[in-house]
Design a protein around this motif. Sequence first.
Motif, short mmCIF file in Angstrom:
data_model
loop_
_atom_site.label_atom_id
_atom_site.label_comp_id
_atom_site.label_asym_id
_atom_site.label_seq_id
_atom_site.Cartn_x
_atom_site.Cartn_y
_atom_site.Cartn_z
N GLN A 25 0.65 -1.48 0.30
CA GLN A 25 -0.07 -0.21 0.02
C GLN A 25 0.96 1.55 -0.04
O GLN A 25 0.46 2.31 -0.64
CB GLN A 25 -0.64 -0.25 1.19
CG GLN A 25 -2.09 1.25 1.19
CD GLN A 25 -3.08 0.85 0.33
OE1 GLN A 25 -3.84 0.24 -0.11
NE2 GLN A 25 -3.35 1.81 -0.80
N ASP B 271 1.64 -9.43 -3.77
CA ASP B 271 0.56 -9.29 -3.26
C ASP B 271 -0.29 -7.93 -3.39
O ASP B 271 -1.05 -7.22 -2.48
CB ASP B 271 0.99 -8.49 -1.16
CG ASP B 271 2.06 -10.12 -0.59
OD1 ASP B 271 1.73 -11.08 -0.81
OD2 ASP B 271 2.88 -9.41 -0.01
N LYS C 27 -3.14 -6.27 -4.96
CA LYS C 27 -4.57 -6.20 -5.45
C LYS C 27 -4.98 -5.96 -6.88
O LYS C 27 -3.80 -4.48 -7.45
CB LYS C 27 -5.78 -5.88 -4.57
CG LYS C 27 -5.04 -6.30 -2.85
CD LYS C 27 -5.93 -5.55 -1.94
CE LYS C 27 -5.73 -6.36 -0.82
NZ LYS C 27 -6.44 -4.93 0.71
N PRO C 28 -5.65 -6.43 -7.30
CA PRO C 28 -5.83 -5.81 -8.00
C PRO C 28 -5.80 -3.91 -9.22
O PRO C 28 -4.88 -3.67 -9.92
CB PRO C 28 -7.66 -5.88 -9.22
CG PRO C 28 -7.30 -7.02 -8.33
CD PRO C 28 -6.77 -6.91 -7.12
N GLN C 29 -6.37 -3.45 -8.09
CA GLN C 29 -5.98 -2.13 -8.20
C GLN C 29 -5.07 -1.84 -7.65
O GLN C 29 -4.27 -0.73 -8.65
CB GLN C 29 -7.07 -1.21 -7.20
CG GLN C 29 -7.50 0.01 -7.06
CD GLN C 29 -8.03 0.24 -8.68
OE1 GLN C 29 -9.01 -0.63 -8.92
NE2 GLN C 29 -7.86 1.46 -9.65
N ASP C 30 -4.22 -2.27 -7.06
CA ASP C 30 -2.80 -1.89 -6.98
C ASP C 30 -2.01 -2.06 -8.03
O ASP C 30 -1.18 -0.82 -8.52
CB ASP C 30 -2.15 -2.86 -5.40
CG ASP C 30 -2.43 -2.77 -4.48
OD1 ASP C 30 -3.08 -1.89 -4.11
OD2 ASP C 30 -2.61 -3.99 -3.53
N VAL D 11 -5.42 -10.24 -13.73
CA VAL D 11 -6.83 -9.28 -13.38
C VAL D 11 -7.68 -8.38 -13.47
O VAL D 11 -8.67 -7.66 -13.13
CB VAL D 11 -6.05 -8.84 -11.78
CG1 VAL D 11 -4.95 -9.40 -11.16
CG2 VAL D 11 -5.79 -6.98 -12.07
N GLU E 276 -11.12 -8.43 -12.22
CA GLU E 276 -11.84 -7.23 -11.13
C GLU E 276 -11.42 -6.22 -10.95
O GLU E 276 -11.94 -5.44 -9.74
CB GLU E 276 -10.94 -8.27 -10.20
CG GLU E 276 -10.63 -9.47 -10.09
CD GLU E 276 -9.44 -10.29 -8.78
OE1 GLU E 276 -10.07 -9.83 -8.48
OE2 GLU E 276 -9.03 -11.39 -9.85
#
Length: 298
Positions: free
Chosen positions: A205, A239, A241-244, A274, A277
Motif C-alpha cells: 500500500q 501481494d 491487489k487488482p487496483q494496486d 486481474v 476484477e
Amino acid sequence: GREGVDDRQVSLMLKQCTDVREVVDIVQEHGPKLDRANVNGALGCLVRLRWSQDKKDERDAYKILDSRIRDVIGELDGRGVSNILHSLAKLQSSYRVRDLGGLDTELVDRTEQLLRGREEFKPQELSSLMWALMKMEMEVKRSLVDAVSRNVLANSSARLFSAQDIANFLWALAKLGVQYEGDLVEVGAHLGRRAAVVASLFTVQQVENVLWAYARLGATLAEDVAVAMQRRALAVLGDFKPQDTANVLWALAKLEVRVDPELLDALVRRAGLVARELQHSGVSNVLWAFAKLQVVVG
C-alpha cells in the motif's frame, strides 16, 4: 470533583478502559478539569472503542471533551494538535460526527501558529496532520502548506520520516489537491531521498501511495528514487491487489521514469490476470499506461 485523583491517575484510568461506558464515566467526572494530555487520551479512547452518538450520555461526554479542547487549545503543542485532529478525523469519517462546530478550524489555526513560531513537529505529527486534513476534506490554506514545508526543510526531521510517514504525508498532499510548487518541491525531493533509503520497509500500500502521490502531484522523480521504489514494487508484487496493479502502472507511466523491464513485464502479466476484477477506472488507467509505455499485448 476529582479529589485525590491527579492527572497521572486519570491517564492510567483512560489507558485501562476497555469499554466506551468507562470512558464516558471518566469524562463526566473529570472532564471539566482534564489536562491537555488527558483530553487527547480520552478522545483517542473514543476512537479506539468505536464510540457513536447513539446514546445521550455518550453524546454529552463528547460535548464535554469538545468544550475542554477549546479551553486548552492555546496550550497545545505540535503533538497535541496533530493527535486531536487525527482523532477527530477518525470520529468524523467513521463514526458520524458530522459537525465539528469550527473546532477543526481552530485547531488548524493553532497548528499554523506553532509552525510560524518555529516549533519542530516530528515526522509522525506532520503526516498525521496532513492525513487528518485530507480525511476532513478541509480547504487547506497555502500559508499552512508553506509553513509545513518550511518546518520540514528547517529541521532535521526529513531524515527521520518512516516509510509510513512518507507514504501518508505524500498521499494526503496529493489527495488535498495542493499545488506542487515553491518549498513543497524541495520537501518532495527530501522525502524522495529518504524513501530511497527506507525502500525495503515499504508495504504494498505504501509503495503504491508514494508512486501515485508523486504522479498526481506532477513531481519529477529522481532516478535513484525511481529505481529504489520499483525494486521494492517488484519484491512485493505477489501481494498486489487488482487496483494496486492499475495504480502503479498508471503512476509509472505518468511519472515518465525509466521503467524496469522486469517490473513492467510482471505488471503486464498481472494486469492480464486481474483484468476482470478491475473497476472501470482501473481498466482505463491500465490501457492508458499501456499506450504511454508502448506495451504491446498479444
